[in-house]
Design a protein around this motif. Sequence first.
Motif, PDB file in Angstrom:
ATOM      1  N   PRO A 194       0.812  -1.226   0.000  1.00  0.00           N
ATOM      2  CA  PRO A 194       0.000   0.000   0.000  1.00  0.00           C
ATOM      3  C   PRO A 194       0.844   1.275   0.000  1.00  0.00           C
ATOM      4  CG  PRO A 194      -0.729  -1.495   1.739  1.00  0.00           C
ATOM      5  CD  PRO A 194       0.510  -2.088   1.148  1.00  0.00           C
ATOM      6  N   ALA A 195       2.005   1.248   0.640  1.00  0.00           N
ATOM      7  CA  ALA A 195       2.850   2.446   0.654  1.00  0.00           C
ATOM      8  C   ALA A 195       3.340   2.775  -0.756  1.00  0.00           C
ATOM      9  CB  ALA A 195       4.032   2.256   1.601  1.00  0.00           C
ATOM     10  N   GLU A 196       3.727   1.739  -1.499  1.00  0.00           N
ATOM     11  CA  GLU A 196       4.172   1.986  -2.879  1.00  0.00           C
ATOM     12  C   GLU A 196       2.999   2.386  -3.774  1.00  0.00           C
ATOM     13  OE1 GLU A 196       7.066   2.656  -4.185  1.00  0.00           O
ATOM     14  OE2 GLU A 196       7.761   2.458  -2.129  1.00  0.00           O
ATOM     15  N   GLN A 197       1.825   1.809  -3.497  1.00  0.00           N
ATOM     16  CA  GLN A 197       0.627   2.218  -4.247  1.00  0.00           C
ATOM     17  C   GLN A 197       0.312   3.693  -3.988  1.00  0.00           C
ATOM     18  OE1 GLN A 197      -2.555  -0.412  -3.139  1.00  0.00           O
ATOM     19  NE2 GLN A 197      -1.793  -2.121  -4.378  1.00  0.00           N
ATOM     20  N   TRP A 198       0.424   4.083  -2.730  1.00  0.00           N
ATOM     21  CA  TRP A 198       0.154   5.470  -2.336  1.00  0.00           C
ATOM     22  C   TRP A 198       1.117   6.423  -3.035  1.00  0.00           C
ATOM     23  CZ3 TRP A 198      -3.309   8.416   0.239  1.00  0.00           C
ATOM     24  CH2 TRP A 198      -2.905   9.616   0.834  1.00  0.00           C
ATOM     25  N   ARG A 245     -22.389  16.285 -12.345  1.00  0.00           N
ATOM     26  CA  ARG A 245     -21.841  15.535 -13.478  1.00  0.00           C
ATOM     27  C   ARG A 245     -20.321  15.490 -13.414  1.00  0.00           C
ATOM     28  NH1 ARG A 245     -24.163  18.568 -18.524  1.00  0.00           N
ATOM     29  NH2 ARG A 245     -23.147  16.916 -19.718  1.00  0.00           N
ATOM     30  N   VAL A 246     -19.725  16.504 -12.812  1.00  0.00           N
ATOM     31  CA  VAL A 246     -18.259  16.569 -12.744  1.00  0.00           C
ATOM     32  C   VAL A 246     -17.724  15.906 -11.486  1.00  0.00           C
ATOM     33  CG1 VAL A 246     -16.276  18.124 -12.606  1.00  0.00           C
ATOM     34  CG2 VAL A 246     -18.179  18.661 -14.137  1.00  0.00           C
ATOM     35  N   VAL A 247     -18.350  16.178 -10.338  1.00  0.00           N
ATOM     36  CA  VAL A 247     -17.713  15.759  -9.085  1.00  0.00           C
ATOM     37  C   VAL A 247     -17.781  14.255  -8.848  1.00  0.00           C
ATOM     38  CG1 VAL A 247     -17.963  17.998  -7.947  1.00  0.00           C
ATOM     39  CG2 VAL A 247     -19.753  16.270  -7.680  1.00  0.00           C
ATOM     40  N   GLY A 248     -18.677  13.552  -9.548  1.00  0.00           N
ATOM     41  CA  GLY A 248     -18.711  12.100  -9.401  1.00  0.00           C
ATOM     42  C   GLY A 248     -17.358  11.488  -9.733  1.00  0.00           C
ATOM     43  N   SER A 249     -16.783  11.938 -10.819  1.00  0.00           N
ATOM     44  CA  SER A 249     -15.481  11.432 -11.232  1.00  0.00           C
ATOM     45  C   SER A 249     -14.392  11.826 -10.231  1.00  0.00           C
ATOM     46  CB  SER A 249     -15.167  11.978 -12.627  1.00  0.00           C
ATOM     47  OG  SER A 249     -13.904  11.589 -13.033  1.00  0.00           O
ATOM     48  N   ARG A 250     -14.497  13.032  -9.680  1.00  0.00           N
ATOM     49  CA  ARG A 250     -13.553  13.466  -8.648  1.00  0.00           C
ATOM     50  C   ARG A 250     -13.656  12.592  -7.394  1.00  0.00           C
ATOM     51  NH1 ARG A 250     -12.979  19.809  -7.417  1.00  0.00           N
ATOM     52  NH2 ARG A 250     -11.578  20.266  -9.099  1.00  0.00           N
ATOM     53  N   ASP A 251     -14.889  12.301  -6.996  1.00  0.00           N
ATOM     54  CA  ASP A 251     -15.093  11.497  -5.795  1.00  0.00           C
ATOM     55  C   ASP A 251     -14.493  10.109  -5.970  1.00  0.00           C
ATOM     56  OD1 ASP A 251     -16.400  13.616  -4.706  1.00  0.00           O
ATOM     57  OD2 ASP A 251     -18.413  12.783  -4.903  1.00  0.00           O
ATOM     58  N   ALA A 252     -14.669   9.540  -7.171  1.00  0.00           N
ATOM     59  CA  ALA A 252     -14.110   8.207  -7.447  1.00  0.00           C
ATOM     60  C   ALA A 252     -12.592   8.244  -7.304  1.00  0.00           C
ATOM     61  CB  ALA A 252     -14.513   7.754  -8.845  1.00  0.00           C
ATOM     62  N   GLN A 253     -12.010   9.340  -7.791  1.00  0.00           N
ATOM     63  CA  GLN A 253     -10.567   9.508  -7.702  1.00  0.00           C
ATOM     64  C   GLN A 253     -10.108   9.550  -6.243  1.00  0.00           C
ATOM     65  OE1 GLN A 253      -7.578  12.436 -10.124  1.00  0.00           O
ATOM     66  NE2 GLN A 253      -9.730  12.554 -10.563  1.00  0.00           N
ATOM     67  N   GLU A 254     -10.813  10.334  -5.452  1.00  0.00           N
ATOM     68  CA  GLU A 254     -10.491  10.463  -4.031  1.00  0.00           C
ATOM     69  C   GLU A 254     -10.604   9.107  -3.334  1.00  0.00           C
ATOM     70  OE1 GLU A 254     -11.612  14.283  -2.483  1.00  0.00           O
ATOM     71  OE2 GLU A 254     -12.483  13.334  -0.730  1.00  0.00           O
ATOM     72  N   GLN A 255     -11.638   8.343  -3.709  1.00  0.00           N
ATOM     73  CA  GLN A 255     -11.867   7.057  -3.047  1.00  0.00           C
ATOM     74  C   GLN A 255     -10.695   6.089  -3.254  1.00  0.00           C
ATOM     75  OE1 GLN A 255     -14.502   6.751  -0.962  1.00  0.00           O
ATOM     76  NE2 GLN A 255     -13.408   4.937  -0.276  1.00  0.00           N
ATOM     77  N   GLN A 256     -10.066   6.173  -4.426  1.00  0.00           N
ATOM     78  CA  GLN A 256      -8.883   5.320  -4.658  1.00  0.00           C
ATOM     79  C   GLN A 256      -7.823   5.579  -3.594  1.00  0.00           C
ATOM     80  OE1 GLN A 256      -7.906   4.589  -9.213  1.00  0.00           O
ATOM     81  NE2 GLN A 256      -8.037   6.773  -8.859  1.00  0.00           N
ATOM     82  N   ASP A 295      -8.972   4.301  -0.040  1.00  0.00           N
ATOM     83  CA  ASP A 295      -8.868   2.846   0.095  1.00  0.00           C
ATOM     84  C   ASP A 295      -7.429   2.415   0.391  1.00  0.00           C
ATOM     85  OD1 ASP A 295     -11.542   2.660  -0.391  1.00  0.00           O
ATOM     86  OD2 ASP A 295     -11.367   1.898  -2.441  1.00  0.00           O
ATOM     87  N   ILE A 296      -6.493   2.983  -0.361  1.00  0.00           N
ATOM     88  CA  ILE A 296      -5.084   2.621  -0.157  1.00  0.00           C
ATOM     89  C   ILE A 296      -4.633   3.024   1.239  1.00  0.00           C
ATOM     90  CG2 ILE A 296      -2.715   3.114  -0.877  1.00  0.00           C
ATOM     91  CD1 ILE A 296      -3.823   3.582  -3.722  1.00  0.00           C
ATOM     92  N   ALA A 297      -4.942   4.259   1.629  1.00  0.00           N
ATOM     93  CA  ALA A 297      -4.476   4.767   2.921  1.00  0.00           C
ATOM     94  C   ALA A 297      -5.087   3.964   4.072  1.00  0.00           C
ATOM     95  CB  ALA A 297      -4.801   6.251   3.057  1.00  0.00           C
ATOM     96  N   GLU A 298      -6.357   3.583   3.936  1.00  0.00           N
ATOM     97  CA  GLU A 298      -6.982   2.798   5.020  1.00  0.00           C
ATOM     98  C   GLU A 298      -6.302   1.439   5.167  1.00  0.00           C
ATOM     99  OE1 GLU A 298     -11.185   2.926   4.168  1.00  0.00           O
ATOM    100  OE2 GLU A 298     -11.446   4.738   5.412  1.00  0.00           O
ATOM    101  N   ARG A 299      -5.969   0.824   4.043  1.00  0.00           N
ATOM    102  CA  ARG A 299      -5.244  -0.448   4.122  1.00  0.00           C
ATOM    103  C   ARG A 299      -3.878  -0.256   4.769  1.00  0.00           C
ATOM    104  NH1 ARG A 299      -4.086  -2.170  -0.960  1.00  0.00           N
ATOM    105  NH2 ARG A 299      -5.680  -0.747  -1.773  1.00  0.00           N
ATOM    106  N   ALA A 300      -3.203   0.834   4.407  1.00  0.00           N
ATOM    107  CA  ALA A 300      -1.871   1.104   4.965  1.00  0.00           C
ATOM    108  C   ALA A 300      -1.944   1.353   6.474  1.00  0.00           C
ATOM    109  CB  ALA A 300      -1.238   2.297   4.255  1.00  0.00           C
ATOM    110  N   VAL A 301      -3.006   2.029   6.915  1.00  0.00           N
ATOM    111  CA  VAL A 301      -3.176   2.254   8.354  1.00  0.00           C
ATOM    112  C   VAL A 301      -3.405   0.914   9.059  1.00  0.00           C
ATOM    113  CG1 VAL A 301      -4.729   3.240  10.098  1.00  0.00           C
ATOM    114  CG2 VAL A 301      -3.995   4.643   8.159  1.00  0.00           C
TER     115      VAL A 301
END
Lengths: 207, 207
Positions: free
Chosen positions: B85-89, B124-135, B138-144
């Motif tokens: 996860p650290a390398e993914q981050w 219409r725009v922020v949906g794609s932004r939210d998906a980006q943030e979620q990536q 997810d990584i950070a939560e696994r790393a924690v």
Amino acid sequence: MNTRSPSPTAASRDRILDAALDEFYTAGFHGATMRTIGNRAGCSAANVYNHFENKSDLLVEILRTASDEQFTATRNAIRRAGKDPAEQWRAAVVAHALYTAQRPRECLVANTELRYLGEIDRKRVVGSRDAQEQQFVDIAERAVEQGLFHVDRVHQAVTAVLLMCAGIPVWFRPDGPRTATQVADDYGQYALNLVGYRTPLNPLTRA
Amino acid sequence: MNTRSPSPTAASRDRILDAALDEFYTAGFHGATMRTIGNRAGCSAANVYNHFENKSDLLVEILRTASDEQFTATRNAIRRAGKDPAEQWRAAVVAHALYTAQRPRECLVANTELRYLGEIDRKRVVGSRDAQEQQFVDIAERAVEQGLFHVDRVHQAVTAVLLMCAGIPVWFRPDGPRTATQVADDYGQYALNLVGYRTPLNPLTRA
């Protein structure tokens, strides 16, 4: 304490500045006119022109005042923080972030509308910003010299931290789950981590 | 590889989108008109209207395309980074920051003009932004969970990192002393530090 009412002229000037800030925030610099600003302030466009030559003058005044206030808040926090550069850094970032969280309109307008000013007007604003940045650079350079921070390009790291803080009004809401003070404290810790600060007193490293 | 020329209609649509991006960047959403966008694209306002119903439609199309491209770049970088996860981050932040440095117009317009869209268009725009943030979340939560990151409020830290990256086009210049790739690599390290990542392989901790 000064309990006198402000003079009618001064009150009107402040009201116009506040209205202009609202108008730049909601309509953008290009969407705002001296007339719409006057409407918000409850006066005529002619009254607005009595105080300010044009829209740029208003924007310069708003951004310089905000930048000066933020500079002063940061400088005072540094003075109160004592001699340790790490504590100065934390205090400076917390004060800077807190101002951003508490003054979202000013900070968002500064982030987004500054680029519409002409060269001379922009210079009138960015001088104060540069002075602010230099406070952070000075602290971080001392901390690197003392082996407290481990980061290669101090100026670039300072810019990253200040723009991280500048992003707070994009998401922070005063009625949200966390207070401005709590968020600012977190940002102080983020900024210490970012520059590779290491000490057993760092709460995040004890986990 | 597709070596055919784009159809005249498609070329014109792309030219209009590029002109609109320039116009939103230099004049702001409120300063731009279908006519000034047409002028930049070398066509009439009527021609612009053939492709897009209004300015909001153009802004939505520009921001969605940019957001989708950035999402894809980030997702591909995560996939290539392996299982740590650290390398993914690090890889995700580097890819995100690199896109920002290489597409300053898109990112600055996204930062500054999004707020002028109506509620439906903004969604219409922020949906794609939210998906980006979620990536990133997810990584950070696994790393924690794995004890690699030491940070309390993962979502808030992700937001801080993404807005730090969003600030790159405010200062980065392609003809400056450092390349976009070098800057993006530094931001990857800042982001690892920020979330309290600890490992002997972290170059900044060996100093």
